[in-house]
Design a protein around this motif. Structure first.
Motif, PDB file in Angstrom:
ATOM      1  N   SER A  87       5.391   7.728  -8.058  1.00 25.14           N
ATOM      2  CA  SER A  87       5.266   7.618  -6.602  1.00 25.14           C
ATOM      3  C   SER A  87       4.967   6.187  -6.182  1.00 25.14           C
ATOM      4  N   SER A  88       4.139   5.482  -6.941  1.00 28.58           N
ATOM      5  CA  SER A  88       3.818   4.086  -6.610  1.00 28.58           C
ATOM      6  C   SER A  88       5.052   3.199  -6.689  1.00 28.58           C
ATOM      7  N   ARG A  89       5.794   3.322  -7.787  1.00 23.61           N
ATOM      8  CA  ARG A  89       7.006   2.496  -7.941  1.00 23.61           C
ATOM      9  C   ARG A  89       7.995   2.758  -6.816  1.00 23.61           C
ATOM     10  N   GLN A  90       8.220   4.024  -6.509  1.00 24.83           N
ATOM     11  CA  GLN A  90       9.186   4.380  -5.459  1.00 24.83           C
ATOM     12  C   GLN A  90       8.733   3.869  -4.094  1.00 24.83           C
ATOM     13  N   LEU A  91       7.475   4.105  -3.756  1.00 27.45           N
ATOM     14  CA  LEU A  91       6.979   3.681  -2.446  1.00 27.45           C
ATOM     15  C   LEU A  91       6.936   2.162  -2.319  1.00 27.45           C
ATOM     16  N   ASN A  92       6.531   1.486  -3.369  1.00 29.41           N
ATOM     17  CA  ASN A  92       6.524   0.023  -3.325  1.00 29.41           C
ATOM     18  C   ASN A  92       7.944  -0.516  -3.190  1.00 29.41           C
ATOM     19  N   ARG A  93       8.888   0.093  -3.890  1.00 30.12           N
ATOM     20  CA  ARG A  93      10.271  -0.363  -3.833  1.00 30.12           C
ATOM     21  C   ARG A  93      10.867  -0.184  -2.438  1.00 30.12           C
ATOM     22  N   ILE A  94      10.712   0.999  -1.867  1.00 27.88           N
ATOM     23  CA  ILE A  94      11.373   1.245  -0.575  1.00 27.88           C
ATOM     24  C   ILE A  94      10.664   0.581   0.603  1.00 27.88           C
ATOM     25  N   SER A  95       9.362   0.342   0.453  1.00 31.51           N
ATOM     26  CA  SER A  95       8.621  -0.260   1.572  1.00 31.51           C
ATOM     27  C   SER A  95       8.453  -1.765   1.430  1.00 31.51           C
ATOM     28  N   GLY A  96       8.799  -2.306   0.252  1.00 34.80           N
ATOM     29  CA  GLY A  96       8.633  -3.729   0.035  1.00 34.80           C
ATOM     30  C   GLY A  96       7.179  -4.139  -0.165  1.00 34.80           C
ATOM     31  N   ARG A  97       6.306  -3.172  -0.362  1.00 35.26           N
ATOM     32  CA  ARG A  97       4.898  -3.490  -0.567  1.00 35.26           C
ATOM     33  C   ARG A  97       4.628  -3.728  -2.040  1.00 35.26           C
ATOM     34  N   LYS A  98       3.495  -4.325  -2.335  1.00 34.53           N
ATOM     35  CA  LYS A  98       3.054  -4.556  -3.708  1.00 34.53           C
ATOM     36  C   LYS A  98       1.626  -4.066  -3.835  1.00 34.53           C
ATOM     37  N   GLY A  99       1.227  -3.858  -5.053  1.00 32.60           N
ATOM     38  CA  GLY A  99      -0.149  -3.468  -5.298  1.00 32.60           C
ATOM     39  C   GLY A  99      -0.298  -1.982  -5.536  1.00 32.60           C
ATOM     40  N   PRO A 100      -1.518  -1.583  -5.821  1.00 31.73           N
ATOM     41  CA  PRO A 100      -1.771  -0.180  -6.170  1.00 31.73           C
ATOM     42  C   PRO A 100      -1.650   0.739  -4.953  1.00 31.73           C
ATOM     43  N   LEU A 101      -1.140   1.902  -5.188  1.00 33.20           N
ATOM     44  CA  LEU A 101      -1.075   2.945  -4.163  1.00 33.20           C
ATOM     45  C   LEU A 101      -2.267   3.890  -4.308  1.00 33.20           C
ATOM     46  N   TRP A 102      -2.662   4.151  -5.547  1.00 35.35           N
ATOM     47  CA  TRP A 102      -3.687   5.148  -5.841  1.00 35.35           C
ATOM     48  C   TRP A 102      -4.965   4.499  -6.365  1.00 35.35           C
ATOM     49  N   GLN A 103      -6.092   5.133  -6.061  1.00 38.34           N
ATOM     50  CA  GLN A 103      -7.341   4.757  -6.716  1.00 38.34           C
ATOM     51  C   GLN A 103      -7.261   5.205  -8.168  1.00 38.34           C
TER      52      GLN A 103
END
Length: 149
Positions: A87-103
């Motif tokens: 989920s982190s890889r997918q969300l970072n890829r599509i949103s252009g964000r970096k860094g952790p998604l989850w604690q």
């Protein structure tokens, strides 16, 4: 950051049912956006298609996930690592964000054999109602359960 004490006493057994909760990094409401929810739901389904889990119920809250599942193979740590990394890889890829998604870490509860899985699922589905995000069970769009309401 989650306490390392969360791991003490953790035991993963295939065939057991677990109630799992994991929180976004900094309690950011990433899942207030329906598109982000869809990515997480796809990751949940991917873990299931991989044969690691069998989902019984889940609810995606704005800043955390509640998931009732049966562990099919591997460990809870492996299951959660796959869910979080995908989920982190997918969300970072599509949103252009970096860094952790989850604690780091997650909370788990091994459901005892005398506990009703249906009651546990209804409790999970009631989270949006208790948080004021829905008027009743079945009103929240980011929840799923194998049993009818």
């Amino acid at each position: 950051m989650a306490s390392p004490r969360l791991r003490y006493g953790r035991c993963s057994r295939t065939g057991n049912v677990y109630s799992l909760t994991t929180t976004t990094h900094g309690r950011e409401p990433f899942f207030s956006d329906a598109g982000n929810v869809a990515v997480l739901v796809d990751a949940l389904r991917f873990v299931e298609r991989s044969g690691i889990s069998h989902s019984l119920a889940w609810v995606v809250m704005p800043d955390h996930l509640h998931w009732l599942m049966e562990l099919q193979k591997g460990t809870l740590a492996q299951c959660m690592a796959l869910l979080k990394s995908r989920s982190s890889r997918q969300l970072n890829r599509i949103s252009g964000r970096k860094g952790p998604l989850w604690q780091h870490g997650y909370h788990d509860h091994a459901v005892r054999t005398d506990e009703s899985l249906h009651d546990k699922a209804m409790y999970i589905l009631g989270n949006p109602v208790r948080a004021g995000l829905a008027g009743g069970l079945g009103d929240y769009p980011h929840a799923w359960c194998r049993w009818p309401l």
